[in-house]
Design an enzyme around this catalytic site. Sequence first.
Site, PDB file in Angstrom:
ATOM      1  N   ILE A  88      49.333  35.545  35.470  1.00  0.00           N
ATOM      2  CA  ILE A  88      50.465  36.257  35.525  1.00  0.00           C
ATOM      3  C   ILE A  88      50.268  37.777  35.861  1.00  0.00           C
ATOM      4  O   ILE A  88      49.197  38.161  35.394  1.00  0.00           O
ATOM      5  CB  ILE A  88      51.360  36.167  34.383  1.00  0.00           C
ATOM      6  CG1 ILE A  88      50.567  36.548  32.887  1.00  0.00           C
ATOM      7  CG2 ILE A  88      51.792  34.720  34.114  1.00  0.00           C
ATOM      8  CD1 ILE A  88      51.506  36.707  31.832  1.00  0.00           C
ATOM      9  N   ASP A 139      53.122  44.147  35.684  1.00  0.00           N
ATOM     10  CA  ASP A 139      52.957  45.229  36.015  1.00  0.00           C
ATOM     11  C   ASP A 139      53.719  46.530  35.577  1.00  0.00           C
ATOM     12  O   ASP A 139      54.852  46.599  35.573  1.00  0.00           O
ATOM     13  CB  ASP A 139      53.022  45.565  37.634  1.00  0.00           C
ATOM     14  CG  ASP A 139      51.950  44.615  38.227  1.00  0.00           C
ATOM     15  OD1 ASP A 139      51.350  43.875  37.313  1.00  0.00           O
ATOM     16  OD2 ASP A 139      52.070  44.225  39.624  1.00  0.00           O
ATOM     17  N   TYR A 152      46.105  43.625  33.991  1.00  0.00           N
ATOM     18  CA  TYR A 152      45.825  42.799  35.040  1.00  0.00           C
ATOM     19  C   TYR A 152      44.356  42.741  35.200  1.00  0.00           C
ATOM     20  O   TYR A 152      43.575  41.927  35.392  1.00  0.00           O
ATOM     21  CB  TYR A 152      46.628  42.723  36.175  1.00  0.00           C
ATOM     22  CG  TYR A 152      46.369  41.850  37.064  1.00  0.00           C
ATOM     23  CD1 TYR A 152      47.023  40.387  36.982  1.00  0.00           C
ATOM     24  CD2 TYR A 152      45.671  41.764  38.350  1.00  0.00           C
ATOM     25  CE1 TYR A 152      46.793  39.209  37.876  1.00  0.00           C
ATOM     26  CE2 TYR A 152      45.574  40.892  39.234  1.00  0.00           C
ATOM     27  CZ  TYR A 152      45.905  39.536  39.009  1.00  0.00           C
ATOM     28  OH  TYR A 152      45.778  38.662  40.079  1.00  0.00           O
ATOM     29  N   TYR A 201      45.246  39.852  48.704  1.00  0.00           N
ATOM     30  CA  TYR A 201      46.881  39.677  48.914  1.00  0.00           C
ATOM     31  C   TYR A 201      47.051  38.258  49.515  1.00  0.00           C
ATOM     32  O   TYR A 201      46.882  38.324  50.694  1.00  0.00           O
ATOM     33  CB  TYR A 201      47.791  40.878  49.222  1.00  0.00           C
ATOM     34  CG  TYR A 201      47.656  41.969  48.369  1.00  0.00           C
ATOM     35  CD1 TYR A 201      48.583  42.131  47.532  1.00  0.00           C
ATOM     36  CD2 TYR A 201      46.471  42.763  48.219  1.00  0.00           C
ATOM     37  CE1 TYR A 201      48.597  42.950  46.483  1.00  0.00           C
ATOM     38  CE2 TYR A 201      46.529  44.051  47.488  1.00  0.00           C
ATOM     39  CZ  TYR A 201      47.903  44.011  46.553  1.00  0.00           C
ATOM     40  OH  TYR A 201      47.735  45.018  45.778  1.00  0.00           O
ATOM     41  N   ILE A 202      47.778  37.365  48.617  1.00  0.00           N
ATOM     42  CA  ILE A 202      48.107  35.965  49.219  1.00  0.00           C
ATOM     43  C   ILE A 202      49.354  35.697  49.083  1.00  0.00           C
ATOM     44  O   ILE A 202      50.273  35.960  48.061  1.00  0.00           O
ATOM     45  CB  ILE A 202      47.086  34.891  48.366  1.00  0.00           C
ATOM     46  CG1 ILE A 202      45.756  35.178  48.284  1.00  0.00           C
ATOM     47  CG2 ILE A 202      47.227  33.560  48.993  1.00  0.00           C
ATOM     48  CD1 ILE A 202      44.777  35.401  49.697  1.00  0.00           C
TER      49      ILE A 202
HETATM   50  N1  LIG Z   1      48.825  35.833  44.961  1.00  0.00           N
HETATM   51  C1  LIG Z   1      47.803  36.717  45.168  1.00  0.00           C
HETATM   52  O1  LIG Z   1      47.946  37.666  45.892  1.00  0.00           O
HETATM   53  C2  LIG Z   1      46.736  36.860  44.120  1.00  0.00           C
HETATM   54  C3  LIG Z   1      45.668  37.561  44.395  1.00  0.00           C
HETATM   55  C4  LIG Z   1      44.716  37.603  43.524  1.00  0.00           C
HETATM   56  C5  LIG Z   1      44.485  36.756  42.424  1.00  0.00           C
HETATM   57  N2  LIG Z   1      45.591  35.775  42.437  1.00  0.00           N
HETATM   58  C6  LIG Z   1      45.229  35.158  41.175  1.00  0.00           C
HETATM   59  O2  LIG Z   1      45.500  33.661  41.451  1.00  0.00           O
HETATM   60  C7  LIG Z   1      45.975  32.854  40.341  1.00  0.00           C
HETATM   61  C8  LIG Z   1      47.077  32.206  41.011  1.00  0.00           C
HETATM   62  O3  LIG Z   1      48.063  33.108  41.534  1.00  0.00           O
HETATM   63  P1  LIG Z   1      49.466  32.766  42.263  1.00  0.00           P
HETATM   64  O4  LIG Z   1      50.013  33.800  43.036  1.00  0.00           O
HETATM   65  O5  LIG Z   1      49.356  31.408  42.930  1.00  0.00           O
HETATM   66  O6  LIG Z   1      50.502  32.364  41.195  1.00  0.00           O
HETATM   67  P2  LIG Z   1      51.981  31.502  41.048  1.00  0.00           P
HETATM   68  O7  LIG Z   1      52.336  31.431  42.347  1.00  0.00           O
HETATM   69  O8  LIG Z   1      52.741  32.747  40.427  1.00  0.00           O
HETATM   70  O9  LIG Z   1      51.628  30.505  40.438  1.00  0.00           O
HETATM   71  C9  LIG Z   1      51.085  30.776  38.801  1.00  0.00           C
HETATM   72  C10 LIG Z   1      50.870  29.277  38.117  1.00  0.00           C
HETATM   73  O10 LIG Z   1      50.094  29.520  37.067  1.00  0.00           O
HETATM   74  C11 LIG Z   1      50.997  28.745  36.008  1.00  0.00           C
HETATM   75  N3  LIG Z   1      51.110  29.367  34.535  1.00  0.00           N
HETATM   76  C12 LIG Z   1      51.638  30.900  34.581  1.00  0.00           C
HETATM   77  N4  LIG Z   1      51.252  31.240  33.076  1.00  0.00           N
HETATM   78  C13 LIG Z   1      50.898  30.012  32.429  1.00  0.00           C
HETATM   79  C14 LIG Z   1      50.597  29.734  31.252  1.00  0.00           C
HETATM   80  N5  LIG Z   1      50.545  30.642  30.138  1.00  0.00           N
HETATM   81  N6  LIG Z   1      49.946  28.661  31.150  1.00  0.00           N
HETATM   82  C15 LIG Z   1      49.972  27.649  31.984  1.00  0.00           C
HETATM   83  N7  LIG Z   1      50.083  27.791  33.279  1.00  0.00           N
HETATM   84  C16 LIG Z   1      50.422  29.041  33.625  1.00  0.00           C
HETATM   85  C17 LIG Z   1      52.308  28.465  36.638  1.00  0.00           C
HETATM   86  O11 LIG Z   1      52.925  27.696  35.936  1.00  0.00           O
HETATM   87  P3  LIG Z   1      54.739  27.638  36.095  1.00  0.00           P
HETATM   88  O12 LIG Z   1      54.781  27.051  37.548  1.00  0.00           O
HETATM   89  O13 LIG Z   1      55.315  26.666  35.264  1.00  0.00           O
HETATM   90  O14 LIG Z   1      55.313  28.817  36.034  1.00  0.00           O
HETATM   91  C18 LIG Z   1      51.897  28.393  38.005  1.00  0.00           C
HETATM   92  O15 LIG Z   1      51.541  27.094  38.375  1.00  0.00           O
HETATM   93  C19 LIG Z   1      46.290  33.694  39.294  1.00  0.00           C
HETATM   94  O16 LIG Z   1      45.293  33.652  38.333  1.00  0.00           O
HETATM   95  C20 LIG Z   1      46.357  35.320  40.107  1.00  0.00           C
HETATM   96  O17 LIG Z   1      46.185  36.100  39.254  1.00  0.00           O
HETATM   97  C21 LIG Z   1      46.497  35.875  43.134  1.00  0.00           C
END
Ligand SMILES: NC(=O)c1ccc[n+]([C@@H]2O[C@H](COP(=O)([O-])OP(=O)(O)OC[C@H]3O[C@@H](n4cnc5c(N)ncnc54)[C@H](OP(=O)(O)O)[C@@H]3O)[C@@H](O)[C@H]2O)c1
Length: 241
Positions: free
Chosen positions: A85, A88, A147, A179-180
């Site tokens: 999560i 920010d 973060y 950034y995804i």
């Molecule tokens: N998107 C980006 O640009 C980006 C860049 C760098 C790194 N990342 C990393 O990649 C990973 C995935 O990011 P994303 O963008 O795909 O995020 P997202 O779309 O917000 O999805 C987050 C997922 O994590 C689950 N989650 C959140 N808090 C949780 C908790 N306390 N216990 C269990 N599950 C939890 C959510 O469950 P619910 O569906 O139930 O909410 C959801 O399935 C993260 O670690 C993030 O920091 C993302």
Amino acid sequence: MARVAVVSGGSRGIGAAISKGLHAAGYKVAATYAGNDEAAANFKAETGIPVYKWDVSNYKECAEGLKKVGDDLGPIEILINNAGITRDTMFHKMTPEQWFDVINTNLNSLFNMTRPVIEGMRERGFGRIVNISSINGQKGQMGQTNYTASKAGDIGFTKSLAQENAGKGITVNAVCPGYIATDMVKAVPKEVLEKSVLPLIPLRRLGEPEEVARVVVFLVAEESGFITGSTLSVNGGQYMI
Ligand SMILES: NC(=O)c1ccc[n+]([C@@H]2O[C@H](COP(=O)([O-])OP(=O)(O)OC[C@H]3O[C@@H](n4cnc5c(N)ncnc54)[C@H](OP(=O)(O)O)[C@@H]3O)[C@@H](O)[C@H]2O)c1
């Protein structure tokens, strides 16, 4: 027998793409999520991948949830620590809750999810652990002390755990997405993305979740056994390390 893979936060965003990628590659996948029941139900209906609901920041819930996955599907041999999560804000305005929520979900979760499965992996002499860190854990980012601290911690954890388990057939690697295009990045205002983010990315676009999943599928393969303790970037060239 197909190996069993657990993907935390595996029902949405990058995690959903990882779950689908592993499923397509022939693994038995369990996707976990925190609270978005509707997204999880849609994901399950679309993919047939079973979903499990628990909070990765809670050790007891992780231990019980992982035991249930093991009972349902078989011994867990692949673990993708993806759930994460953001909360920010500038550090001088950050509340203790914003700090601890992020550290507990993004960093302490690696203990909570990995500790219950590592002994079984060591006994069986095989394991693949992939931790989803972030470009911002490598380079720092204004407004994200919580973060970036958690994501840099994920990388340190990866390297130490890789050293401890190298002799047991277990590899531990980190993937650092840039950034995804997921809900997490859609939370960034459009004008900030266009003016401040895209110009920094040599490829001039956001990454797709499938482009991160591809790296994870590669790392967990039997044939990737010589790759451990590494940090792989998937960032469109934004930060080269
Ligand atoms: N998107 C980006 O640009 C980006 C860049 C760098 C790194 N990342 C990393 O990649 C990973 C995935 O990011 P994303 O963008 O795909 O995020 P997202 O779309 O917000 O999805 C987050 C997922 O994590 C689950 N989650 C959140 N808090 C949780 C908790 N306390 N216990 C269990 N599950 C939890 C959510 O469950 P619910 O569906 O139930 O909410 C959801 O399935 C993260 O670690 C993030 O920091 C993302």
